[in-house]
Design a protein around this motif. Structure first.
Motif, mmCIF file in Angstrom:
data_model
loop_
_atom_site.group_PDB
_atom_site.id
_atom_site.type_symbol
_atom_site.label_atom_id
_atom_site.label_comp_id
_atom_site.label_asym_id
_atom_site.label_seq_id
_atom_site.Cartn_x
_atom_site.Cartn_y
_atom_site.Cartn_z
ATOM 1 N N ASP A 57 -1.497 -27.432 -61.897
ATOM 2 C CA ASP A 57 -0.217 -27.274 -62.578
ATOM 3 C C ASP A 57 0.681 -26.313 -61.808
ATOM 4 O O ASP A 57 0.389 -25.121 -61.704
ATOM 5 N N ALA A 60 2.135 -23.301 -63.793
ATOM 6 C CA ALA A 60 1.121 -22.280 -64.045
ATOM 7 C C ALA A 60 0.836 -21.495 -62.767
ATOM 8 O O ALA A 60 0.586 -20.282 -62.805
ATOM 9 N N ALA A 98 -6.627 -31.214 -69.501
ATOM 10 C CA ALA A 98 -5.690 -30.191 -69.962
ATOM 11 C C ALA A 98 -4.396 -30.250 -69.161
ATOM 12 O O ALA A 98 -3.290 -30.198 -69.724
ATOM 13 N N GLN A 99 -4.512 -30.367 -67.839
ATOM 14 C CA GLN A 99 -3.308 -30.460 -67.022
ATOM 15 C C GLN A 99 -2.563 -31.762 -67.284
ATOM 16 O O GLN A 99 -1.333 -31.790 -67.246
ATOM 17 N N SER A 101 -2.197 -33.291 -70.093
ATOM 18 C CA SER A 101 -1.376 -33.092 -71.289
ATOM 19 C C SER A 101 -0.144 -32.254 -70.958
ATOM 20 O O SER A 101 0.968 -32.552 -71.421
ATOM 21 N N ALA A 102 -0.340 -31.207 -70.150
ATOM 22 C CA ALA A 102 0.809 -30.390 -69.740
ATOM 23 C C ALA A 102 1.791 -31.212 -68.928
ATOM 24 O O ALA A 102 3.018 -31.071 -69.075
ATOM 25 N N GLY A 105 4.038 -33.273 -71.033
ATOM 26 C CA GLY A 105 5.111 -32.433 -71.561
ATOM 27 C C GLY A 105 6.202 -32.187 -70.538
ATOM 28 O O GLY A 105 7.405 -32.221 -70.861
ATOM 29 N N GLN A 106 5.813 -31.958 -69.295
ATOM 30 C CA GLN A 106 6.792 -31.736 -68.233
ATOM 31 C C GLN A 106 7.611 -32.997 -67.975
ATOM 32 O O GLN A 106 8.823 -32.927 -67.720
ATOM 33 N N TYR A 245 -3.091 -19.303 -67.277
ATOM 34 C CA TYR A 245 -2.946 -20.732 -67.533
ATOM 35 C C TYR A 245 -3.273 -21.555 -66.284
ATOM 36 O O TYR A 245 -3.742 -22.689 -66.380
ATOM 37 N N LEU A 249 -5.707 -24.736 -66.842
ATOM 38 C CA LEU A 249 -5.234 -26.095 -66.567
ATOM 39 C C LEU A 249 -5.819 -26.659 -65.277
ATOM 40 O O LEU A 249 -5.742 -27.867 -65.042
#
Length: 301
Positions: A57, A60, A98-99, A101-102, A105-106, A245, A249
């Motif tokens: 990420d 992060a 996890a990344q 999902s991030a 969002g991005q 984070y 991530l």
């Protein structure tokens, strides 16, 4: 950059006429994005599809660098880099769920979660992989030459990046050395040019002031073909992380490499992969920021 801005890479792509382009890592994906036409998915039949492998990420990483350097300039610069990737990619991959999902969002912040992409699986997960290497090294690189033949060798290999907790690492290893004379520490790798060279400088300073400095070996970046010999001669690898984070991530590529080569590992296990490895009994665990816990694990081993 010179190859890109000079047009040589664009010319090479045109001559090769690829059916698709993959940008590997966030930086590679950003360079590839600059070669892609500005058009949303789905693309027309004449455009070359573009897969952006955002390995870690980037925002992060920006936060980790900002914390390490005491400046938030990297947050703006990294977002500018990532935004180009988000706007131009057709499909994306992340190093962890996890990344992923991030990253979704991005993509939403970049306006990519639109009617045109509704129902599409834009992000896939491609975890770290390890490659077993069997290069023959005729002479020992450490054991029997610079440490005793029966030494217990603790290895660090790879970059000293913004997420590395070198204070806990050195203090924990010192605590173990105080209790076991056989323990020696070997480090390969170093700073990340243009990104973070402060962490390796702090590590080197801590070692220089250590009462056990004669049992620390800092070899810096070594040839890739020598790494299997370091893995073979070590007893355990260590991966000590700051709670950021970037770690939650991300993943531990170096840990995968150690395990593939049969080297046990002690890790703080903050990432999705790290937690899974510890949970499956594939790695020994220690507590983030706890030097005494690290020392205890190393002594027990």
């Amino acid at each position: 950059e010179a190859t890109l801005t000079g047009g040589a890479l664009r010319d090479a792509i045109d001559r090769f006429a690829p059916q698709g382009v993959v940008g590997a890592t966030a930086y590679g994906a950003a360079l590839a994005a600059r070669l892609m036409p500005r058009s949303p998915v789905p693309r027309d039949g004449d455009a070359v599809p573009y897969w952006a492998d955002v390995f870690g990420d980037l925002m992060a990483e920006a936060q980790a660098k900002a914390a390490a350097h005491g400046s938030d300039l990297s947050v703006v610069r990294f977002w500018t880099t990532l935004r180009a990737v988000l706007e131009r990619g057709d499909r994306f991959s992340a190093v962890s769920h996890a990344q992923a999902s991030a990253l979704v969002g991005q993509l939403g912040l970049a306006g990519r979660l639109s009617s045109a992409t509704a129902g599409q699986d834009l992000v896939s997960v491609i975890p770290c992989a390890g490659e077993l290497r069997r290069e023959a090294v005729p002479d020992p690189v450490v054991r029997g030459r610079r440490v005793p033949p029966d030494a217990f060798v603790v290895l660090w290999s790879g970059s000293f990046n913004t997420w590395c907790d070198v204070d806990t690492l050195v203090e924990g290893v010192e605590g173990a050395m105080e209790r076991r004379e056989s323990i020696h520490f070997v480090a390969t790798g170093g700073g990340v040019a243009g990104h973070d060279e402060r962490t390796i400088a702090r590590f080197a300073g801590l070692v220089a002031r250590s009462r056990f400095r004669d049992r620390f070996l800092i070899d810096g970046w070594v040839r890739d073909d020598l790494l299997p010999a370091y893995y073979e001669e070590a007893d355990v690898g260590v991966c000590i992380e700051r709670d950021l984070y970037e770690r939650r991530l991300g993943a531990e590529n170096r840990v995968v490499q150690w395990l593939v080569h049969g080297l046990p590992c002690v890790t703080t296990g903050l990432s999705e992969l790290g937690r899974a490895l510890v949970g499956e009994g594939a790695c020994f665990s220690t507590t983030t920021g706890d030097a005494d816990a690290l020392a205890a694990v190393l002594v027990d081993l």
